[in-house]
Write an enzyme that holds these catalytic residues in place. Structure first.
Site, PDB file in Angstrom:
ATOM      1  N   ILE A  30       0.824  -1.215   0.000  1.00  0.00           N
ATOM      2  CA  ILE A  30       0.000   0.000   0.000  1.00  0.00           C
ATOM      3  C   ILE A  30       0.864   1.274   0.000  1.00  0.00           C
ATOM      4  CG2 ILE A  30      -0.351   0.321   2.517  1.00  0.00           C
ATOM      5  CD1 ILE A  30      -3.252   0.265   0.111  1.00  0.00           C
ATOM      6  N   GLN A  93      10.400  -5.356  11.249  1.00  0.00           N
ATOM      7  CA  GLN A  93       9.084  -5.896  10.884  1.00  0.00           C
ATOM      8  C   GLN A  93       7.982  -5.096  11.581  1.00  0.00           C
ATOM      9  OE1 GLN A  93       8.485  -9.999  12.005  1.00  0.00           O
ATOM     10  NE2 GLN A  93       6.674 -10.230  10.718  1.00  0.00           N
ATOM     11  N   HIS A  99       6.014 -11.796   5.622  1.00  0.00           N
ATOM     12  CA  HIS A  99       5.788 -11.290   4.259  1.00  0.00           C
ATOM     13  C   HIS A  99       7.129 -11.040   3.601  1.00  0.00           C
ATOM     14  CE1 HIS A  99       5.687  -7.953   7.143  1.00  0.00           C
ATOM     15  NE2 HIS A  99       6.249  -7.201   6.209  1.00  0.00           N
TER      16      HIS A  99
END
Ligand code: AMP
Length: 139
Positions: A30, A93, A99
């Protein structure tokens, strides 16, 4: 569980999906570092790489390579690519669900890693054998 990536997996919040199979989903970050920045996530929740099933571990890199190749072929500006996993909060993280970032790179794109003071210390080599042994005995 209140995990934003689990919510994406369940379809409870939207994403810009590029790939899905029974074990993984990949979608656009995003807040992309560069155009084409994709996140590859295992559907089953694990905060850390060490918590992933062995079969998921064995599939994630081949899948990342496949998606990375598609990004390269897509026409998006991509002279190189970073494959990055930040494993744990201290490692940077922010979302506690494993991910793998696929980040297209090109010269002078402004994305940099900072190195600590002491990087390239001429005494480093003396420590390497000791540290390598420490790791070998931990297997
Ligand atoms: P990190 O945990 O530091 O590896 O980074 C987490 C990444 O997830 C960041 O690059 C965020 O921009 C990205 N991110 C967070 N929420 C979403 C979301 N809802 N959809 C897509 N990417 C997200």
């Amino acid at each position: 569980m209140d995990c934003i990536f689990c919510k994406i997996v369940k379809g409870e919040i939207p994403c810009y999906k590029v790939y899905e199979d029974e074990d993984f989903i990949a979608f656009m970050d995003i807040n992309p570092i560069n155009n084409g920045h994709v996140l590859v996530i295992p559907k089953k929740h694990s905060e850390l790489v060490s918590g992933l099933d062995k079969n998921i571990l064995s599939k994630i890199m081949p899948l990342a390579e496949k998606i990375g190749s598609a990004i390269r072929k897509s026409g998006i500006k991509c002279e190189g690519m970073n494959f990055e996993i930040f494993d744990g909060k201290t490692a940077g993280q922010e979302v506690p669900h494993v991910h793998l970032h696929l980040i297209p790179r090109f010269s002078e794109d402004g994305y940099e890693h900072k190195y600590p003071a002491g990087y390239c210390d001429p005494n480093t080599r003396e420590r390497l054998e000791k540290i390598a042994e420490q790791i070998r005995i931990a297997f």
